[in-house]
Design a protein around this motif. Structure first.
Motif, PDB file in Angstrom:
ATOM      1  N   ASP A   1      -0.185   6.603   2.396  1.00 24.73           N
ATOM      2  CA  ASP A   1       1.030   5.829   2.136  1.00 24.73           C
ATOM      3  C   ASP A   1       1.340   4.929   3.324  1.00 24.73           C
ATOM      4  O   ASP A   1       1.979   5.332   4.291  1.00 24.73           O
ATOM      5  CB  ASP A   1       2.201   6.780   1.865  1.00 24.73           C
ATOM      6  CG  ASP A   1       3.382   6.077   1.221  1.00 24.73           C
ATOM      7  OD1 ASP A   1       3.556   4.872   1.470  1.00 24.73           O
ATOM      8  OD2 ASP A   1       4.128   6.732   0.469  1.00 24.73           O
ATOM      9  N   THR A   2       0.903   3.665   3.231  1.00 23.26           N
ATOM     10  CA  THR A   2       1.113   2.726   4.345  1.00 23.26           C
ATOM     11  C   THR A   2       2.593   2.397   4.520  1.00 23.26           C
ATOM     12  O   THR A   2       3.059   2.190   5.651  1.00 23.26           O
ATOM     13  CB  THR A   2       0.316   1.434   4.113  1.00 23.26           C
ATOM     14  OG1 THR A   2       0.687   0.871   2.838  1.00 23.26           O
ATOM     15  CG2 THR A   2      -1.184   1.718   4.109  1.00 23.26           C
ATOM     16  N   HIS A   3       3.327   2.311   3.430  1.00 20.78           N
ATOM     17  CA  HIS A   3       4.758   2.011   3.534  1.00 20.78           C
ATOM     18  C   HIS A   3       5.501   3.126   4.276  1.00 20.78           C
ATOM     19  O   HIS A   3       6.422   2.856   5.061  1.00 20.78           O
ATOM     20  CB  HIS A   3       5.367   1.821   2.143  1.00 20.78           C
ATOM     21  CG  HIS A   3       4.831   0.630   1.405  1.00 20.78           C
ATOM     22  ND1 HIS A   3       4.638  -0.603   2.001  1.00 20.78           N
ATOM     23  CD2 HIS A   3       4.438   0.471   0.103  1.00 20.78           C
ATOM     24  CE1 HIS A   3       4.167  -1.464   1.130  1.00 20.78           C
ATOM     25  NE2 HIS A   3       4.035  -0.831  -0.035  1.00 20.78           N
ATOM     26  N   PHE A   4       5.100   4.359   4.013  1.00 17.37           N
ATOM     27  CA  PHE A   4       5.748   5.490   4.700  1.00 17.37           C
ATOM     28  C   PHE A   4       5.434   5.463   6.184  1.00 17.37           C
ATOM     29  O   PHE A   4       6.328   5.666   7.021  1.00 17.37           O
ATOM     30  CB  PHE A   4       5.276   6.797   4.073  1.00 17.37           C
ATOM     31  CG  PHE A   4       5.935   8.022   4.640  1.00 17.37           C
ATOM     32  CD1 PHE A   4       7.307   8.175   4.589  1.00 17.37           C
ATOM     33  CD2 PHE A   4       5.182   9.028   5.236  1.00 17.37           C
ATOM     34  CE1 PHE A   4       7.931   9.310   5.109  1.00 17.37           C
ATOM     35  CE2 PHE A   4       5.792  10.155   5.760  1.00 17.37           C
ATOM     36  CZ  PHE A   4       7.164  10.296   5.690  1.00 17.37           C
TER      37      PHE A   4
ATOM     38  N   THR B   1       4.679   2.840   7.952  1.00 19.86           N
ATOM     39  CA  THR B   1       5.395   1.702   8.530  1.00 19.86           C
ATOM     40  C   THR B   1       6.865   2.043   8.764  1.00 19.86           C
ATOM     41  O   THR B   1       7.446   1.693   9.806  1.00 19.86           O
ATOM     42  CB  THR B   1       5.292   0.480   7.604  1.00 19.86           C
ATOM     43  OG1 THR B   1       3.912   0.154   7.401  1.00 19.86           O
ATOM     44  CG2 THR B   1       6.011  -0.718   8.220  1.00 19.86           C
ATOM     45  N   SER B   2       7.476   2.745   7.802  1.00 20.82           N
ATOM     46  CA  SER B   2       8.883   3.132   7.957  1.00 20.82           C
ATOM     47  C   SER B   2       9.054   4.128   9.098  1.00 20.82           C
ATOM     48  O   SER B   2      10.069   4.096   9.805  1.00 20.82           O
ATOM     49  CB  SER B   2       9.416   3.721   6.649  1.00 20.82           C
ATOM     50  OG  SER B   2       8.805   4.972   6.350  1.00 20.82           O
TER      51      SER B   2
ATOM     52  N   ARG C   1       9.931  -5.168   3.324  1.00 23.01           N
ATOM     53  CA  ARG C   1      10.157  -3.809   3.823  1.00 23.01           C
ATOM     54  C   ARG C   1      10.252  -3.813   5.349  1.00 23.01           C
ATOM     55  O   ARG C   1      10.026  -2.799   5.995  1.00 23.01           O
ATOM     56  CB  ARG C   1       9.028  -2.876   3.386  1.00 23.01           C
ATOM     57  CG  ARG C   1       8.937  -2.660   1.884  1.00 23.01           C
ATOM     58  CD  ARG C   1       7.692  -1.844   1.557  1.00 23.01           C
ATOM     59  NE  ARG C   1       7.526  -1.652   0.132  1.00 23.01           N
ATOM     60  CZ  ARG C   1       7.949  -0.605  -0.554  1.00 23.01           C
ATOM     61  NH1 ARG C   1       8.592   0.357   0.074  1.00 23.01           N
ATOM     62  NH2 ARG C   1       7.744  -0.503  -1.847  1.00 23.01           N
TER      63      ARG C   1
ATOM     64  N   GLN D   1      12.799  -1.241   6.699  1.00 24.23           N
ATOM     65  CA  GLN D   1      12.949  -0.004   5.920  1.00 24.23           C
ATOM     66  C   GLN D   1      12.776   1.212   6.821  1.00 24.23           C
ATOM     67  O   GLN D   1      11.762   1.379   7.480  1.00 24.23           O
ATOM     68  CB  GLN D   1      11.926   0.053   4.786  1.00 24.23           C
ATOM     69  CG  GLN D   1      12.168   1.216   3.828  1.00 24.23           C
ATOM     70  CD  GLN D   1      11.138   1.280   2.718  1.00 24.23           C
ATOM     71  OE1 GLN D   1       9.973   1.611   2.971  1.00 24.23           O
ATOM     72  NE2 GLN D   1      11.557   0.977   1.500  1.00 24.23           N
TER      73      GLN D   1
ATOM     74  N   ASN E   1      12.856   4.925   2.475  1.00 25.18           N
ATOM     75  CA  ASN E   1      11.557   5.099   1.822  1.00 25.18           C
ATOM     76  C   ASN E   1      11.554   6.349   0.940  1.00 25.18           C
ATOM     77  O   ASN E   1      11.028   6.345  -0.174  1.00 25.18           O
ATOM     78  CB  ASN E   1      10.457   5.183   2.880  1.00 25.18           C
ATOM     79  CG  ASN E   1       9.072   5.296   2.285  1.00 25.18           C
ATOM     80  OD1 ASN E   1       8.597   6.399   1.999  1.00 25.18           O
ATOM     81  ND2 ASN E   1       8.416   4.166   2.080  1.00 25.18           N
TER      82      ASN E   1
ATOM     83  N   GLU F   1      13.760   5.712  -2.140  1.00 22.41           N
ATOM     84  CA  GLU F   1      13.058   4.780  -3.023  1.00 22.41           C
ATOM     85  C   GLU F   1      12.002   5.518  -3.840  1.00 22.41           C
ATOM     86  O   GLU F   1      11.834   5.279  -5.041  1.00 22.41           O
ATOM     87  CB  GLU F   1      12.402   3.676  -2.195  1.00 22.41           C
ATOM     88  CG  GLU F   1      11.611   2.670  -3.012  1.00 22.41           C
ATOM     89  CD  GLU F   1      10.870   1.687  -2.131  1.00 22.41           C
ATOM     90  OE1 GLU F   1      11.265   0.503  -2.103  1.00 22.41           O
ATOM     91  OE2 GLU F   1       9.894   2.104  -1.473  1.00 22.41           O
ATOM     92  N   GLU F   2      11.295   6.433  -3.203  1.00 18.24           N
ATOM     93  CA  GLU F   2      10.261   7.202  -3.892  1.00 18.24           C
ATOM     94  C   GLU F   2      10.868   8.087  -4.979  1.00 18.24           C
ATOM     95  O   GLU F   2      10.272   8.291  -6.035  1.00 18.24           O
ATOM     96  CB  GLU F   2       9.503   8.066  -2.893  1.00 18.24           C
ATOM     97  CG  GLU F   2       8.115   8.485  -3.321  1.00 18.24           C
ATOM     98  CD  GLU F   2       7.151   7.324  -3.413  1.00 18.24           C
ATOM     99  OE1 GLU F   2       6.617   7.091  -4.509  1.00 18.24           O
ATOM    100  OE2 GLU F   2       6.946   6.647  -2.383  1.00 18.24           O
TER     101      GLU F   2
END
Length: 294
Positions: free
Chosen positions: A64-67, A69-70, A242, A245, A250, A253-254
C-alpha cells in the motif's frame, strides 16, 4: 473499623465505576474487536467474513503505497509539530513568567485558541489563507505572501503546522508556567548572586527542574500529532491529491469512503497504535531517566 473501610472502598468503586464503564464501552471493547477484525476481510456490513491471518498487515506495509506515504507525511509533521509546539510554548511561558505585570492577560490571550472548536477555528483559517492573505499579497511589500497556501503540498504542510501551533501551544504553555512557578525561589536567588546569566539560569536551573513538564508536554504532543485528523480534514481535506493525507485519514478512507474494507482498515489502525505505543514508551523512558538525573 472494617465496616468503615468497606464503605470507603465501596464508595471509591462507585465513583470509579462510571468512568470504567465508559472506558470499556468506548475504548477497551472496540480495541479488542478491532484487533480481531484486523485478521479478517470484514467489510463492515456483512455478518459473514473470512479469516485472512496477517495478510492485511503484509499488504499495508509492503503493497500500500498510499499508506506508506501517509506514514511518512505524518512522521514529518510529528517531528516538526512536537519541536515547534514545545519550543514556542516554553518560550511563551518563560517570557510571561519574566513579567511582573499582566501575566493573567497574556495567559488568557495565548490560551484563547484552545477554547474554540478545532473545526470552527480551522474554517476561520481557511478563510484567512484563501481570502485575506491573497488580498494582502496584492500590496507590493507583501508579495512574498503570494503562495498557494492550500493548493501546494509543500506549502500546505507548513500551513497545517502554523494552524496547529496557533491552537496547540496554549495548554502546553500553562503546563510549563506551572512547572516554572514550582522552582524554589532560593535557587534562582542563589544563582543570581553567583552571577549567573539568563542563558545559564535556563540551562542549569530552569530546564533541569521542569523535566517532568517536558515529559508530559512531549507525550501530549506526540500522541496528538500522530492522531491528528480534524484539523487536516477541515484545512486541506488531505489534498491536493493525497499530498497532505495523514495516517488517520488514510484509515478512515479505507473503511468508509467507498472501499468498505473494515478488516484492512483495522489492521492499519493496529499498526498506527503500535507505532504510537513504541515511540511514546521510548520517549517516556528517556525522559524519566533525565528526570532521575536532574
Amino acid at each position: 473499623m472494617r465496616s468503615r473501610r468497606a464503605r470507603t472502598s465501596l464508595s471509591l468503586i462507585l465513583f470509579v465505576l462510571p468512568a470504567f464503564a465508559l472506558y470499556l464501552a468506548f475504548l477497551a471493547i472496540p480495541m479488542i474487536q478491532g484487533s480481531y477484525f484486523s485478521f479478517t476481510d470484514w467489510n463492515g456490513l456483512n455478518k459473514t467474513y473470512g479469516f485472512v491471518g496477517i495478510s492485511n498487515f503484509i499488504e499495508a506495509i509492503r503493497d500500500d503505497t498510499h499508506f506508506r506515504t501517509s506514514i511518512l507525511f505524518t512522521a514529518k509533521y510529528v517531528v516538526v509539530a512536537v519541536v515547534l509546539q514545545n519550543a514556542v510554548a516554553l518560550l511563551l511561558a518563560l517570557l510571561i513568567e519574566s513579567r511582573t505585570r499582566a501575566k493573567g492577560f497574556f495567559r488568557t490571550i495565548f490560551f484563547m485558541p484552545n477554547m474554540l472548536s478545532v473545526i470552527i477555528s480551522t474554517f476561520m483559517w481557511v478563510f484567512v489563507f484563501s481570502k485575506v492573505i491573497p488580498a494582502l499579497s496584492s500590496y507590493g511589500a507583501l508579495k512574498f505572501l503570494n503562495l498557494s497556501w492550500l493548493g501546494d503540498p509543500t506549502v500546505s504542510f507548513w500551513t497545517i503546522v502554523i494552524v496547529s501551533l496557533w491552537g496547540g501551544v496554549g495548554t502546553l504553555m500553562l503546563i510549563y508556567m506551572a512547572a516554572i512557578q514550582g522552582i524554589p525561589q532560593h535557587l534562582k536567588e542563589a544563582a543570581i548572586i553567583d552571577g549567573a546569566q539568563p542563558f545559564h539560569m535556563l540551562r542549569y536551573i530552569t530546564l533541569p527542574l521542569i523535566v517532568h513538564a517536558l515529559t508530559i508536554c512531549i507525550f501530549l504532543t506526540l500522541n496528538g500529532s500522530f492522531k491528528i485528523y480534524d484539523l487536516v480534514y477541515a484545512l486541506t481535506g488531505g489534498g491536493p491529491g493525497r499530498g497532505t493525507q495523514v495516517i488517520t485519514m488514510n484509515i478512515l478512507e479505507e473503511a468508509y469512503q467507498g472501499n468498505l474494507r473494515f478488516g484492512y482498515a483495522s489492521a492499519k489502525a493496529i499498526i498506527l497504535f503500535l507505532i504510537i505505543f513504541v515511540i511514546t514508551m521510548i520517549q517516556i523512558s528517556v525522559m524519566k531517566n533525565r528526570e532521575v538525573e536532574a
